[in-house]
Design a protein around this motif. Structure first.
Motif, PDB file in Angstrom:
ATOM      1  N   LEU A 198       0.830  -1.207   0.000  1.00  0.00           N
ATOM      2  CA  LEU A 198       0.000   0.000   0.000  1.00  0.00           C
ATOM      3  C   LEU A 198       0.862   1.253   0.000  1.00  0.00           C
ATOM      4  N   GLU A 226      -2.856   5.462   1.087  1.00  0.00           N
ATOM      5  CA  GLU A 226      -3.843   4.381   1.173  1.00  0.00           C
ATOM      6  C   GLU A 226      -3.904   3.833   2.595  1.00  0.00           C
ATOM      7  N   ARG A 278      -5.935   6.129   4.718  1.00  0.00           N
ATOM      8  CA  ARG A 278      -7.368   5.914   4.495  1.00  0.00           C
ATOM      9  C   ARG A 278      -7.878   4.700   5.247  1.00  0.00           C
ATOM     10  N   ARG A 279      -7.025   3.706   5.434  1.00  0.00           N
ATOM     11  CA  ARG A 279      -7.429   2.513   6.182  1.00  0.00           C
ATOM     12  C   ARG A 279      -7.395   2.739   7.695  1.00  0.00           C
ATOM     13  N   THR A 301      -7.515  13.204   3.089  1.00  0.00           N
ATOM     14  CA  THR A 301      -7.957  11.948   2.466  1.00  0.00           C
ATOM     15  C   THR A 301      -9.433  11.642   2.726  1.00  0.00           C
TER      16      THR A 301
END
Length: 277
Positions: A87, A91, A94-95, A122
């Protein structure tokens, strides 16, 4: 050395690092078989002297190694049960996993509030939700509300550290990787920031992995700890047990139980013999 697996069995880990190695410039081995877990909703301390590999471990998790010509060459890293090595850093944010880097790294030319708002970059849940979270950050960091229009570069070190943590909170994290939050701060400010970390953990459910040289403070707020030395985990255990460990007392808390002994005799013989044998 105790095994971290029993802790992971009772509380589902949000983060699991399994036997990773990190190499810089294809030749320099920095981390050697590092394994650790962070339980869901826990505060875990990663301790060790300067150069032990704490920051490299955090950057391996947040996928920031490539910018420094580093790479995870063995093992894997799981966040909420999923491998994350492939990732990008955004990203991963965002998780729900974000790093607050050593040295704070605020945007000095922007106001405190503008710095905080960059943490929501984000997000896609609308201005109203972002505003609510900004108000929540100001509740935890009332100093920042007072200083919200000030240029971040002209605020104090403590206020910049609060800004950096508040900026991370604006991304709605499930977990924060906090690198040396006490660095360069007065003891009173260190206590204030760690108290806020504790409240965020208890009230917002944010998990923390704290990389710290200040072992005394970190072990008072963490529930579990790992000690790194030369890129290897040499000791781990419940925080209260580490505080009572004679080697930890002597080498990290400055409490010696057998009088002053030579650094050579103890650091390079006794400690390595007891921890690494």
């Amino acid at each position: 050395m105790s095994n971290a697996a029993p802790m992971a069995e009772t509380v589902q880990p949000i983060l699991s690092i399994n036997n990773i190695e990190v190499i810089y410039d294809h030749v320099i081995l920095v981390l050697k078989g590092v394994s650790l877990t962070v339980p869901q909703g826990g505060i875990t301390a990663l301790l060790g002297a300067n150069g032990a590999g704490k920051t490299t471990t955090l950057k391996a998790i947040s996928n920031l190694l490539q910018a420094e010509r580093g790479a995870v060459t063995k093992g894997n890293i799981l966040f909420e049960g999923n491998e994350i090595q492939s990732l990008s850093p955004n990203e991963l944010v965002r998780r729900g996993c974000i790093q607050v880097m050593e040295g704070r790294h605020c945007f000095g030319h922007l106001s405190v509030e503008d710095n905080l708002m960059t943490g929501a970059f984000t997000r896609r849940d609308g201005a109203s939700a972002i505003r609510q979270d900004l108000d929540m950050v100001y509740e935890y960091f009332p100093r920042l509300k007072v200083r919200r229009t000030s240029q971040a570069g002209y605020t104090s070190g403590g206020e910049q550290q609060m800004t950096a943590i508040g900026r991370a909170l604006m991304s709605r994290p499930k977990m924060i990787l906090l690198d040396e939050p006490s660095m360069g701060l007065a003891p009173q400010l260190v206590e204030e920031i760690f108290e806020i970390v504790r409240k965020l953990n208890e009230e917002q459910g944010v998990s923390f992995l704290l990389a710290e040289q200040n072992t005394n403070v970190a072990l008072r707020y963490a529930k579990y700890g790992y000690i790194l030395e030369s890129g290897r985990i040499v000791l781990d255990g419940e925080a209260h047990a580490l505080r009572e460990n004679e080697d930890v007392k002597e080498f990290y808390l400055g409490i010696g139980g057998e009088g002053r002994r030579s650094f050579k005799d103890v650091k390079h013989y006794k400690r390595r013999k007891r921890w690494l044998a």
